[in-house]
Design a protein around this motif. Sequence first.
Motif, PDB file in Angstrom:
ATOM      1  N   PRO A 127      -7.842  -5.149  10.070  1.00  0.00           N
ATOM      2  CA  PRO A 127      -6.997  -4.048   9.640  1.00  0.00           C
ATOM      3  C   PRO A 127      -5.576  -3.796   9.462  1.00  0.00           C
ATOM      4  CG  PRO A 127      -9.371  -3.329  11.421  1.00  0.00           C
ATOM      5  CD  PRO A 127      -8.725  -5.180  11.240  1.00  0.00           C
ATOM      6  N   LYS A 128      -5.096  -4.416  10.088  1.00  0.00           N
ATOM      7  CA  LYS A 128      -3.430  -3.876   9.494  1.00  0.00           C
ATOM      8  C   LYS A 128      -3.447  -4.838   8.749  1.00  0.00           C
ATOM      9  CE  LYS A 128      -2.308  -2.299  14.436  1.00  0.00           C
ATOM     10  NZ  LYS A 128      -1.410  -2.538  15.775  1.00  0.00           N
ATOM     11  N   LEU A 129      -4.112  -6.120   8.861  1.00  0.00           N
ATOM     12  CA  LEU A 129      -3.423  -6.559   7.163  1.00  0.00           C
ATOM     13  C   LEU A 129      -3.919  -5.844   6.738  1.00  0.00           C
ATOM     14  CD1 LEU A 129      -4.443 -10.131   8.747  1.00  0.00           C
ATOM     15  CD2 LEU A 129      -2.370  -8.780   8.642  1.00  0.00           C
ATOM     16  N   SER A 158       0.155  -1.808   0.889  1.00  0.00           N
ATOM     17  CA  SER A 158       1.512  -1.675   0.509  1.00  0.00           C
ATOM     18  C   SER A 158       2.257  -2.330  -0.320  1.00  0.00           C
ATOM     19  CB  SER A 158       2.332  -1.148   2.169  1.00  0.00           C
ATOM     20  OG  SER A 158       2.433  -2.730   2.267  1.00  0.00           O
ATOM     21  N   LEU A 159       1.406  -3.562  -0.238  1.00  0.00           N
ATOM     22  CA  LEU A 159       2.187  -5.097  -0.687  1.00  0.00           C
ATOM     23  C   LEU A 159       1.755  -4.835  -2.358  1.00  0.00           C
ATOM     24  CD1 LEU A 159       2.782  -7.814   1.711  1.00  0.00           C
ATOM     25  CD2 LEU A 159       4.906  -6.077   0.922  1.00  0.00           C
ATOM     26  N   THR A 160       0.654  -4.828  -2.579  1.00  0.00           N
ATOM     27  CA  THR A 160      -0.097  -5.621  -3.640  1.00  0.00           C
ATOM     28  C   THR A 160       0.017  -3.985  -4.473  1.00  0.00           C
ATOM     29  OG1 THR A 160      -2.420  -5.292  -2.754  1.00  0.00           O
ATOM     30  CG2 THR A 160      -1.104  -7.138  -3.057  1.00  0.00           C
ATOM     31  N   ARG A 161      -0.612  -3.016  -3.963  1.00  0.00           N
ATOM     32  CA  ARG A 161      -0.566  -1.196  -4.123  1.00  0.00           C
ATOM     33  C   ARG A 161      -2.195  -1.548  -5.630  1.00  0.00           C
ATOM     34  NH1 ARG A 161       4.408  -0.045  -6.793  1.00  0.00           N
ATOM     35  NH2 ARG A 161       4.812  -2.727  -6.442  1.00  0.00           N
ATOM     36  N   ASN A 162      -3.096  -2.411  -4.532  1.00  0.00           N
ATOM     37  CA  ASN A 162      -4.181  -2.922  -5.468  1.00  0.00           C
ATOM     38  C   ASN A 162      -5.386  -3.016  -4.319  1.00  0.00           C
ATOM     39  OD1 ASN A 162      -6.550  -4.242  -6.612  1.00  0.00           O
ATOM     40  ND2 ASN A 162      -5.343  -3.800  -8.421  1.00  0.00           N
ATOM     41  N   ARG A 163      -6.324  -2.495  -4.598  1.00  0.00           N
ATOM     42  CA  ARG A 163      -7.546  -2.762  -3.183  1.00  0.00           C
ATOM     43  C   ARG A 163      -7.948  -3.910  -3.251  1.00  0.00           C
ATOM     44  NH1 ARG A 163      -8.897   0.270   0.389  1.00  0.00           N
ATOM     45  NH2 ARG A 163      -8.106   2.319  -0.615  1.00  0.00           N
ATOM     46  N   GLU A 199       7.145  -1.747   2.276  1.00  0.00           N
ATOM     47  CA  GLU A 199       6.491  -2.895   3.536  1.00  0.00           C
ATOM     48  C   GLU A 199       7.178  -2.133   5.307  1.00  0.00           C
ATOM     49  OE1 GLU A 199       6.112  -7.768   4.640  1.00  0.00           O
ATOM     50  OE2 GLU A 199       8.219  -7.153   3.519  1.00  0.00           O
ATOM     51  N   ALA A 200       8.759  -2.702   5.324  1.00  0.00           N
ATOM     52  CA  ALA A 200       8.837  -1.598   6.700  1.00  0.00           C
ATOM     53  C   ALA A 200       8.865  -0.183   6.651  1.00  0.00           C
ATOM     54  CB  ALA A 200      10.488  -2.420   6.576  1.00  0.00           C
ATOM     55  N   LEU A 201       8.698   0.467   6.252  1.00  0.00           N
ATOM     56  CA  LEU A 201       8.059   2.272   5.985  1.00  0.00           C
ATOM     57  C   LEU A 201       6.861   1.739   6.614  1.00  0.00           C
ATOM     58  CD1 LEU A 201       9.094   4.853   6.278  1.00  0.00           C
ATOM     59  CD2 LEU A 201       8.149   5.031   4.197  1.00  0.00           C
ATOM     60  N   VAL A 226       5.455   2.983   9.957  1.00  0.00           N
ATOM     61  CA  VAL A 226       5.122   4.954  10.688  1.00  0.00           C
ATOM     62  C   VAL A 226       3.896   4.026  10.481  1.00  0.00           C
ATOM     63  CG1 VAL A 226       4.769   6.653   9.428  1.00  0.00           C
ATOM     64  CG2 VAL A 226       6.766   5.528   9.074  1.00  0.00           C
ATOM     65  N   VAL A 227       3.289   3.850   9.440  1.00  0.00           N
ATOM     66  CA  VAL A 227       1.232   3.727   9.128  1.00  0.00           C
ATOM     67  C   VAL A 227       0.674   2.642  10.583  1.00  0.00           C
ATOM     68  CG1 VAL A 227      -0.680   2.956   8.084  1.00  0.00           C
ATOM     69  CG2 VAL A 227       1.544   4.294   6.895  1.00  0.00           C
ATOM     70  N   GLN A 228       1.096   1.719  10.512  1.00  0.00           N
ATOM     71  CA  GLN A 228       0.694   0.695  11.492  1.00  0.00           C
ATOM     72  C   GLN A 228       1.261   0.983  13.002  1.00  0.00           C
ATOM     73  OE1 GLN A 228       1.657  -3.168  10.139  1.00  0.00           O
ATOM     74  NE2 GLN A 228      -0.049  -2.865   8.532  1.00  0.00           N
ATOM     75  N   GLY A 229       2.374   1.298  12.690  1.00  0.00           N
ATOM     76  CA  GLY A 229       3.044   2.235  14.308  1.00  0.00           C
ATOM     77  C   GLY A 229       3.941  -0.157  15.251  1.00  0.00           C
ATOM     78  N   MET A 230       4.488  -0.027  14.480  1.00  0.00           N
ATOM     79  CA  MET A 230       4.076  -1.450  14.583  1.00  0.00           C
ATOM     80  C   MET A 230       6.283  -1.443  14.830  1.00  0.00           C
ATOM     81  SD  MET A 230       5.086  -5.048  12.603  1.00  0.00           S
ATOM     82  CE  MET A 230       3.433  -5.169  12.532  1.00  0.00           C
ATOM     83  N   SER A 231       6.591  -1.779  16.597  1.00  0.00           N
ATOM     84  CA  SER A 231       7.879  -1.743  16.658  1.00  0.00           C
ATOM     85  C   SER A 231       9.183  -2.442  15.985  1.00  0.00           C
ATOM     86  CB  SER A 231       8.275  -2.306  17.902  1.00  0.00           C
ATOM     87  OG  SER A 231       8.277  -3.568  17.640  1.00  0.00           O
TER      88      SER A 231
END
Length: 192
Positions: free
Chosen positions: A13-15, A21-26, A114-116, A120-125
């Motif tokens: 799910p995180k991938l 977020s990278l492709t902006r296409n499902r 990508e960083a944001l 923010v969305v994935q909660g990654m440190s």
Amino acid sequence: MPSFHDQVITILPKLRVQALSLTRNRAAAEDLVQDAVCNALAAQDSFIPGTNFSAWMHRILRNRFISDLRKRRDTTDIDDVPAACFASNPTHEDNLALKDLSLALSRLPADQREALVMVVVQGMSYEALAEATGCAVGTAKSRVFRARRQLEAWMTGELPANDKLRMKVTALRAALETRRREGRDGSDLLNS
């Protein structure tokens, strides 16, 4: 400790979020995730148990995305894209705000976007982000900070820095305001 395959399934799910977020296409995001998982399975022996599996997978996905971009290298000028691609008739205030946010996110540089999303969305440190993207922790923090600051400026109505684009936005706003005062719909301006 979970098996390699269990860890892959857990992180899917995180991938998908990162790929989107990278492709902006499902569809492209799903393809990217599938390719990244295939790469990870092929390189399974190179993963060192006990290290950060999440960062390792995110890095594989990001590297695959960059590799695919290099293969395509097709670009287009923003002036060549029909204006209808950038605007639609909002059916609800929230939809309009989400579309504005989506457009603003797409305008961010890829590394900041990508960083944001990852933080923010994935909660990654920040540390995990730095490891996944191959940069210093300070650089990771800086990317997220700059992305947040730029989004805030765009979402609060700051005009673009590009003079040509600023003039177009100013003219469009003036025309829309005139139509509103006259009681007319301005949606044709957004679709032309």
